[in-house]
Design a protein around this motif. Structure first.
Motif, PDB file in Angstrom:
ATOM      1  N   GLU A  21       0.841  -1.192   0.000  1.00 45.05           N
ATOM      2  CA  GLU A  21       0.000   0.000   0.000  1.00 45.05           C
ATOM      3  C   GLU A  21       0.876   1.241   0.000  1.00 45.05           C
ATOM      4  OE1 GLU A  21      -4.098  -1.114   2.329  1.00 45.05           O
ATOM      5  OE2 GLU A  21      -2.336  -0.780   3.580  1.00 45.05           O
ATOM      6  N   VAL A  22       0.411   2.266  -0.664  1.00 47.74           N
ATOM      7  CA  VAL A  22       1.070   3.570  -0.664  1.00 47.74           C
ATOM      8  C   VAL A  22       0.002   4.613  -0.353  1.00 47.74           C
ATOM      9  CG1 VAL A  22       2.334   5.293  -1.988  1.00 47.74           C
ATOM     10  CG2 VAL A  22       2.829   2.862  -2.329  1.00 47.74           C
ATOM     11  N   LYS A  23       0.168   5.316   0.757  1.00 46.19           N
ATOM     12  CA  LYS A  23      -0.826   6.306   1.189  1.00 46.19           C
ATOM     13  C   LYS A  23      -0.165   7.677   1.315  1.00 46.19           C
ATOM     14  CE  LYS A  23      -3.068   2.764   4.040  1.00 46.19           C
ATOM     15  NZ  LYS A  23      -3.492   2.390   5.411  1.00 46.19           N
ATOM     16  N   ILE A  24      -0.739   8.651   0.655  1.00 50.67           N
ATOM     17  CA  ILE A  24      -0.304  10.048   0.782  1.00 50.67           C
ATOM     18  C   ILE A  24      -1.563  10.906   0.849  1.00 50.67           C
ATOM     19  CG2 ILE A  24       0.989  11.952  -0.230  1.00 50.67           C
ATOM     20  CD1 ILE A  24       2.664   9.935  -1.757  1.00 50.67           C
ATOM     21  N   GLU A  25      -1.817  11.469   2.007  1.00 57.85           N
ATOM     22  CA  GLU A  25      -3.012  12.278   2.239  1.00 57.85           C
ATOM     23  C   GLU A  25      -4.251  11.521   1.781  1.00 57.85           C
ATOM     24  OE1 GLU A  25      -2.313  16.149   0.578  1.00 57.85           O
ATOM     25  OE2 GLU A  25      -0.602  16.530   1.872  1.00 57.85           O
ATOM     26  N   GLU A  26      -5.063  12.091   0.854  1.00 58.74           N
ATOM     27  CA  GLU A  26      -6.299  11.418   0.444  1.00 58.74           C
ATOM     28  C   GLU A  26      -6.050  10.197  -0.437  1.00 58.74           C
ATOM     29  OE1 GLU A  26      -7.031  15.938   0.359  1.00 58.74           O
ATOM     30  OE2 GLU A  26      -5.540  14.535  -0.432  1.00 58.74           O
ATOM     31  N   SER A  27      -4.885  10.111  -1.044  1.00 55.91           N
ATOM     32  CA  SER A  27      -4.593   9.005  -1.961  1.00 55.91           C
ATOM     33  C   SER A  27      -4.187   7.759  -1.187  1.00 55.91           C
ATOM     34  CB  SER A  27      -3.469   9.392  -2.922  1.00 55.91           C
ATOM     35  OG  SER A  27      -3.856  10.477  -3.732  1.00 55.91           O
ATOM     36  N   LYS A  40       9.178   3.375  -6.041  1.00 51.07           N
ATOM     37  CA  LYS A  40       8.928   4.069  -7.308  1.00 51.07           C
ATOM     38  C   LYS A  40       7.478   4.542  -7.380  1.00 51.07           C
ATOM     39  CE  LYS A  40      10.174   5.475 -11.438  1.00 51.07           C
ATOM     40  NZ  LYS A  40      10.678   4.531 -12.453  1.00 51.07           N
ATOM     41  N   VAL A  41       6.544   3.707  -6.938  1.00 46.45           N
ATOM     42  CA  VAL A  41       5.139   4.106  -6.931  1.00 46.45           C
ATOM     43  C   VAL A  41       4.928   5.295  -6.008  1.00 46.45           C
ATOM     44  CG1 VAL A  41       2.813   3.394  -6.217  1.00 46.45           C
ATOM     45  CG2 VAL A  41       4.219   1.870  -7.623  1.00 46.45           C
ATOM     46  N   ARG A  42       5.589   5.289  -4.858  1.00 41.61           N
ATOM     47  CA  ARG A  42       5.453   6.427  -3.936  1.00 41.61           C
ATOM     48  C   ARG A  42       5.974   7.711  -4.581  1.00 41.61           C
ATOM     49  NH1 ARG A  42       4.419   7.310   1.189  1.00 41.61           N
ATOM     50  NH2 ARG A  42       4.245   5.074   1.578  1.00 41.61           N
ATOM     51  N   GLU A  43       7.109   7.629  -5.234  1.00 43.83           N
ATOM     52  CA  GLU A  43       7.656   8.807  -5.911  1.00 43.83           C
ATOM     53  C   GLU A  43       6.704   9.314  -6.987  1.00 43.83           C
ATOM     54  OE1 GLU A  43      11.417   7.702  -7.478  1.00 43.83           O
ATOM     55  OE2 GLU A  43      12.306   7.233  -5.523  1.00 43.83           O
ATOM     56  N   LEU A  44       6.144   8.398  -7.755  1.00 42.18           N
ATOM     57  CA  LEU A  44       5.229   8.787  -8.832  1.00 42.18           C
ATOM     58  C   LEU A  44       3.942   9.392  -8.281  1.00 42.18           C
ATOM     59  CD1 LEU A  44       5.764   5.640 -11.043  1.00 42.18           C
ATOM     60  CD2 LEU A  44       6.404   7.970 -11.672  1.00 42.18           C
ATOM     61  N   GLU A  46       3.583  10.921  -5.407  1.00 39.99           N
ATOM     62  CA  GLU A  46       3.932  12.253  -4.897  1.00 39.99           C
ATOM     63  C   GLU A  46       4.018  13.261  -6.029  1.00 39.99           C
ATOM     64  OE1 GLU A  46       7.567  11.595  -2.803  1.00 39.99           O
ATOM     65  OE2 GLU A  46       6.559  11.203  -0.881  1.00 39.99           O
ATOM     66  N   ARG A  47       4.624  12.869  -7.138  1.00 38.11           N
ATOM     67  CA  ARG A  47       4.766  13.775  -8.283  1.00 38.11           C
ATOM     68  C   ARG A  47       3.412  14.156  -8.870  1.00 38.11           C
ATOM     69  NH1 ARG A  47       7.070  11.290 -13.691  1.00 38.11           N
ATOM     70  NH2 ARG A  47       4.909  10.567 -13.723  1.00 38.11           N
ATOM     71  N   LEU A  52      -0.947  18.052  -9.695  1.00 36.68           N
ATOM     72  CA  LEU A  52      -2.378  18.346  -9.663  1.00 36.68           C
ATOM     73  C   LEU A  52      -2.682  19.485  -8.699  1.00 36.68           C
ATOM     74  CD1 LEU A  52      -5.302  17.776 -10.419  1.00 36.68           C
ATOM     75  CD2 LEU A  52      -5.303  15.910  -8.738  1.00 36.68           C
ATOM     76  N   LYS A  53      -2.092  19.449  -7.513  1.00 32.87           N
ATOM     77  CA  LYS A  53      -2.341  20.495  -6.523  1.00 32.87           C
ATOM     78  C   LYS A  53      -1.828  21.853  -7.005  1.00 32.87           C
ATOM     79  CE  LYS A  53      -1.716  19.321  -2.129  1.00 32.87           C
ATOM     80  NZ  LYS A  53      -1.099  18.695  -0.930  1.00 32.87           N
ATOM     81  N   ALA A  54      -0.703  21.853  -7.716  1.00 33.80           N
ATOM     82  CA  ALA A  54      -0.173  23.112  -8.249  1.00 33.80           C
ATOM     83  C   ALA A  54      -1.140  23.704  -9.271  1.00 33.80           C
ATOM     84  CB  ALA A  54       1.199  22.876  -8.876  1.00 33.80           C
TER      85      ALA A  54
END
Length: 240
Positions: A21-27, A40-44, A46-47, A52-54
């Motif tokens: 699992e990879v969790k970043i905020e809502e994702s 690699k999935v975590r880096e992608l 995050e990118r 999107l946020k920008a």
């Protein structure tokens, strides 16, 4: 946003694949692959979230619109993908966000993996050299939940579900579940929302199935509404 435990992931294990699992905020991604590509999935992820946020910072309408929006050529790839899918399905761009994230993550690892399955809030991207079965879930009261599955042949598939009764995502309809199969995860996500919005009574099931026949990029549709089930397109149902 309140976190909802993804209890169904306990049923998704594939013994021959590495899962994480990879969790970043809502994702919150659940990934299965033939090799461990977690970092690699975590880096992608995050990118893609950062891009999107920008974009949303200067174009807040992209977040809230319920209709398609045009984006400039210099917009981040994830925003262009969301805009393209939402234009085809005539919904707001955020209707395609989960599927678009799945696609963008896969594009970043496709040279490293042969088997790749990513689940993001119930939306799937499946890249497999063998057949895979996706279980249908239409709520605890549905007679179809975990009784039927969709068998997908080898290849690349996007599978998305929208419901007026299950999950936190916005739906203007009342379907227990509308499942869309496409070769694009972003398109599947957008069309699932678009078609589910139209199901407000049992009489709408056949109408939605007819619309799906000419829906751009849609390979198959499953609709559940109470005791009624409808299927159209290239869908092979199997008993679970």
């Amino acid at each position: 946003m309140e976190y909802v435990k993804r209890w169904y992931r306990q049923l998704m294990q594939v013994p021959e694949l590495v899962s994480f699992e990879v969790k970043i905020e809502e994702s919150d991604l659940f990934v299965m692959a033939n090799v461990d590509v977690q970092e690699k999935v975590r880096e992608l992820l995050e990118r893609e979230r950062r891009n999107l946020k920008a974009y949303l910072r200067y174009h807040p309408e992209f977040l809230n619109s319920l209709e398609p929006l045009r984006v400039p050529a210099f917009a981040p790839p994830i925003c262009r993908l969301m805009a393209w899918a939402s234009e085809k399905a005539q919904v707001g761009p955020m209707a395609a966000v989960a599927g678009a994230i799945n696609e963008r993550v896969f594009e970043g690892v496709k040279e490293e993996v042969k088997e790749f399955i990513v689940e993001n809030g119930g939306d799937l991207l499946i890249v497999s050299s063998c057949s895979r079965v996706v279980a249908i879930y239409a709520g605890e009261d549905s007679p179809f939940s975990f009784k039927l599955g969709i068998k997908l042949p080898p290849g690349r598939w996007g599978v998305a579900t929208s419901s007026g009764k299950v999950g936190p995502s916005l739906s203007l309809g009342k379907a227990d579940a509308v499942v869309v199969i496409s070769d694009s995860a972003a398109l599947a996500d957008a069309w699932a929302t678009s078609l589910a919005n139209l199901v407000k009574a049992k009489e709408d099931v056949e109408k939605v199935l007819r619309i799906s026949e000419n829906a751009y990029g849609v390979q198959g549709v499953f609709v559940a509404f109470g005791e009624i089930m409808g299927v159209r397109g290239k869908i092979e149902l199997v008993a679970l």
